[in-house]
Design a protein around this motif. Structure first.
Motif, PDB file in Angstrom:
ATOM      1  N   SER A 108       0.174   6.893   2.265  1.00  0.00           N
ATOM      2  CA  SER A 108       0.227   5.599   2.929  1.00  0.00           C
ATOM      3  C   SER A 108       0.872   4.580   2.018  1.00  0.00           C
ATOM      4  O   SER A 108       0.362   4.261   0.961  1.00  0.00           O
ATOM      5  CB  SER A 108      -1.180   5.156   3.308  1.00  0.00           C
ATOM      6  OG  SER A 108      -1.974   5.083   2.163  1.00  0.00           O
ATOM      7  N   LYS A 159      -4.975   1.931  11.929  1.00  0.00           N
ATOM      8  CA  LYS A 159      -4.145   2.928  11.252  1.00  0.00           C
ATOM      9  C   LYS A 159      -2.992   3.299  12.176  1.00  0.00           C
ATOM     10  O   LYS A 159      -3.196   3.660  13.328  1.00  0.00           O
ATOM     11  CB  LYS A 159      -4.967   4.161  10.887  1.00  0.00           C
ATOM     12  CG  LYS A 159      -5.891   3.896   9.719  1.00  0.00           C
ATOM     13  CD  LYS A 159      -6.654   5.140   9.321  1.00  0.00           C
ATOM     14  CE  LYS A 159      -5.823   6.061   8.458  1.00  0.00           C
ATOM     15  NZ  LYS A 159      -6.568   7.274   8.106  1.00  0.00           N
ATOM     16  N   SER A 190       0.500  -1.749   3.486  1.00  0.00           N
ATOM     17  CA  SER A 190      -0.672  -2.285   4.167  1.00  0.00           C
ATOM     18  C   SER A 190      -0.473  -3.787   4.202  1.00  0.00           C
ATOM     19  O   SER A 190       0.534  -4.303   3.766  1.00  0.00           O
ATOM     20  CB  SER A 190      -1.959  -1.925   3.421  1.00  0.00           C
ATOM     21  OG  SER A 190      -1.981  -2.606   2.197  1.00  0.00           O
ATOM     22  N   GLU A 214      -2.577  -0.381   8.469  1.00  0.00           N
ATOM     23  CA  GLU A 214      -2.078   0.478   7.406  1.00  0.00           C
ATOM     24  C   GLU A 214      -1.136   1.479   8.062  1.00  0.00           C
ATOM     25  O   GLU A 214      -1.444   2.016   9.115  1.00  0.00           O
ATOM     26  CB  GLU A 214      -3.263   1.217   6.770  1.00  0.00           C
ATOM     27  CG  GLU A 214      -2.904   2.072   5.607  1.00  0.00           C
ATOM     28  CD  GLU A 214      -4.052   2.984   5.202  1.00  0.00           C
ATOM     29  OE1 GLU A 214      -3.927   3.637   4.162  1.00  0.00           O
ATOM     30  OE2 GLU A 214      -5.047   3.060   5.948  1.00  0.00           O
TER      31      GLU A 214
END
Lengths: 220, 279
Positions: free
Chosen positions: B30, B46, B33, B84
């Motif tokens: 990831s 998400k 964010s 995210e």
């Protein structure tokens, strides 16, 4: 041909990370796979059909279907079923271990069955139990014969671990693909990956050759 | 006894290793964010992507970046939501957004089609795309019709595939379908085909990255119609209701044009997008 080393250099830290995961995945899968393979292998040789038949079916399935498909089944099917969501690392280890187990099971079987029947008979007649015979007489000889086959399987597993890039497990091949995806260039990422895999497998075969030599010398 | 301890060891090492790796992959996988850290109690959405489609979404080293990602940032800022983005790959994205449990949305240059609408909800269109032809410099190809009788490479199961199947014939061996655009482009480089048909952004990025290869792009508005990208949601998504006004706002207030200019160096046709959204 213009070869851009700067692209590889830029990705070097990530390729390094990827290599660590490749090594981690491979070693753990080899470990789990050969331990589980031992169970399957003995099941396969068992006199009881309740143990033998499932072990046989297992070996047939995992040797008879592509690893590519196995990875997808484990990733999208088995892992979400067990832990509730997808996880590429768990799926990678599971798929590689399960696949490895099927091959090592056959290596154990071939190794043990290659020992002459007379050895078993001699051990039994000198009062040894089945377990003792296995441990003291058969396995030390069989393991020596299994070693080259194990070495081969381990090298294959390191190379095959590149397939888990399809489920986005961030190992070496994954980062090579990312490099390709960013620049739309293919030589740099693939040659870099090929070179690194070559180093890994070459190192492993050197180590295995040493182990083989040592085991060979000691038993003699 | 022996077997039992071996099994315990096995489960233990698996557990430890996967636990360790689980956290590791979370940080590598990831990239972006909202930045301000996770405050207690607030939901962090998400959003899944397939970051292998430069310049729309791709990995810049270990960071997910691209036009879609910047656009999403503006939308989430407008909506005031925490989120995210996670790079999970194309197939995983499609599957997990459909389930809607772990990922509440997906953004990855997903074209809005009637077939997909049966399985997913879409945001209003936020990007107009079209296919484009890539050929060697000096080629006589002026439109997709000129490709008849020539070998052409596409990424399989894309709109380029559908259109070229129509022109060359579905069974034609002249049409080579590859797993990715990168492979199709490689085929062109190595002389296996005379042309590649792919999304406009892909073709331009390729030419930009390979200036020495002497390729040129060919537009064909007759054969290649406009396609629209939308954010992908599971059916009946609550997030769609929250984000659609934000998408519209970002299109109207000039933020979209800013991001568009940053990535493509030209003004977007916002009016056309809003018209498509109204349909």
């Amino acid at each position: 041909m213009d070869f851009r080393y700067d692209i590889i250099l830029g990705y070097a830290p990530l390729l390094g990370k990827g290599v660590l995961l490749t090594i981690g995945l491979s070693l753990l899968s080899i470990l789990i796979g050969s331990l589980f393979g031992l169970v399957i292998g003995f099941g396969r040789m068992s006199g009881q059909w309740l143990l033998r038949v499932p072990a046989k079916a297992y070996i047939h399935f995992f040797r008879g279907t592509p690893l590519y498909v196995q990875i997808l089944i484990v990733h999208f099917g088995a892992v979400p079923l067990v832990i509730g969501k997808t996880n590429p690392i768990v799926a990678a280890i599971a798929a590689l271990s399960l696949n490895c187990a099927a091959y090592t099971a056959e290596i154990y079987r071939a190794g043990i069955q290659s020992i002459d029947r007379g050895q078993f008979e001699a051990a039994y007649s000198s009062g040894m139990t089945k377990a003792q015979t296995m441990r003291h007489i058969i396995l030390p000889q069989a393991v020596r014969r299994m070693l080259p086959a194990f070495g081969n399987e381990f090298v294959v597993l390191i190379k095959d671990s590149s397939l888990v890039a399809i489920i986005a497990a961030p190992e070496l091949m994954y980062w090579s693909n990312a490099m390709r995806g960013q620049y739309y260039r293919v030589w740099e990422p693939y040659l870099a990956a090929a070179f690194i895999y070559l180093i890994l497998t070459y190192t492993l075969s050197k180590i295995l050759a040493r182990v083989e030599a040592r085991m060979g010398a000691r038993v003699k | 006894m022996r077997l039992k301890s071996v099994l315990t060891l096995m489960t233990l090492t698996t557990f430890l290793f996967t636990a360790a790796c689980g956290t590791e992959s979370a940080t590598t996988g990831s990239g972006t964010s909202t930045g301000s850290g996770t405050a207690g109690g607030e939901v962090t959405y998400k959003i899944a992507t397939d970051a292998s489609y430069a310049p729309m979404e791709y990995m810049d080293k270990d960071k997910i970046t691209g036009f879609d990602i910047d656009f999403l940032a503006e939308v989430m800022k407008e909506a005031g939501l925490k989120y995210e983005v996670v790079n999970v790959g194309w197939d995983t994205m499609l599957e997990s957004v459909k389930q809607g449990k772990e990922y509440q949305a997906g953004i990855s240059s997903v074209s809005i089609t009637d077939e997909r609408k049966q399985t997913y909800d879409y945001s209003i269109p936020y990007f107009e795309s079209t296919n484009m032809i890539l050929v060697k410099e000096g080629s006589t190809v002026k439109s997709a019709d000129d490709l008849k009788g020539k070998k052409v490479a596409v990424q399989g199961a894309t709109t380029a595939d559908t259109i070229m199947s129509g022109i060359l014939g579905k069974e034609s061996t002249d049409l080579k379908r590859f797993e990715s655009n990168a492979l199709a482009l490689m085929e062109l480089e190595s002389g296996g085909v005379e042309a590649v048909v792919a999304d406009i952004a892909i073709v331009r990025e390729y030419i930009k990255n390979n200036p020495g290869k002497k390729f040129q792009s060919v537009r064909d508005d007759k054969n290649f119609q406009a396609e629209y990208y939308g954010i992908l949601y599971p059916k009946g998504s609550e997030l769609k209701a929250k984000l659609d006004p934000a998408v519209k706002k970002v299109l109207e207030n000039g933020k979209f044009a800013e991001v568009y200019k940053k990535w493509f160096g030209e003004e977007p046709n916002v009016k056309k997008l809003l018209e498509a959204a109204a349909k």
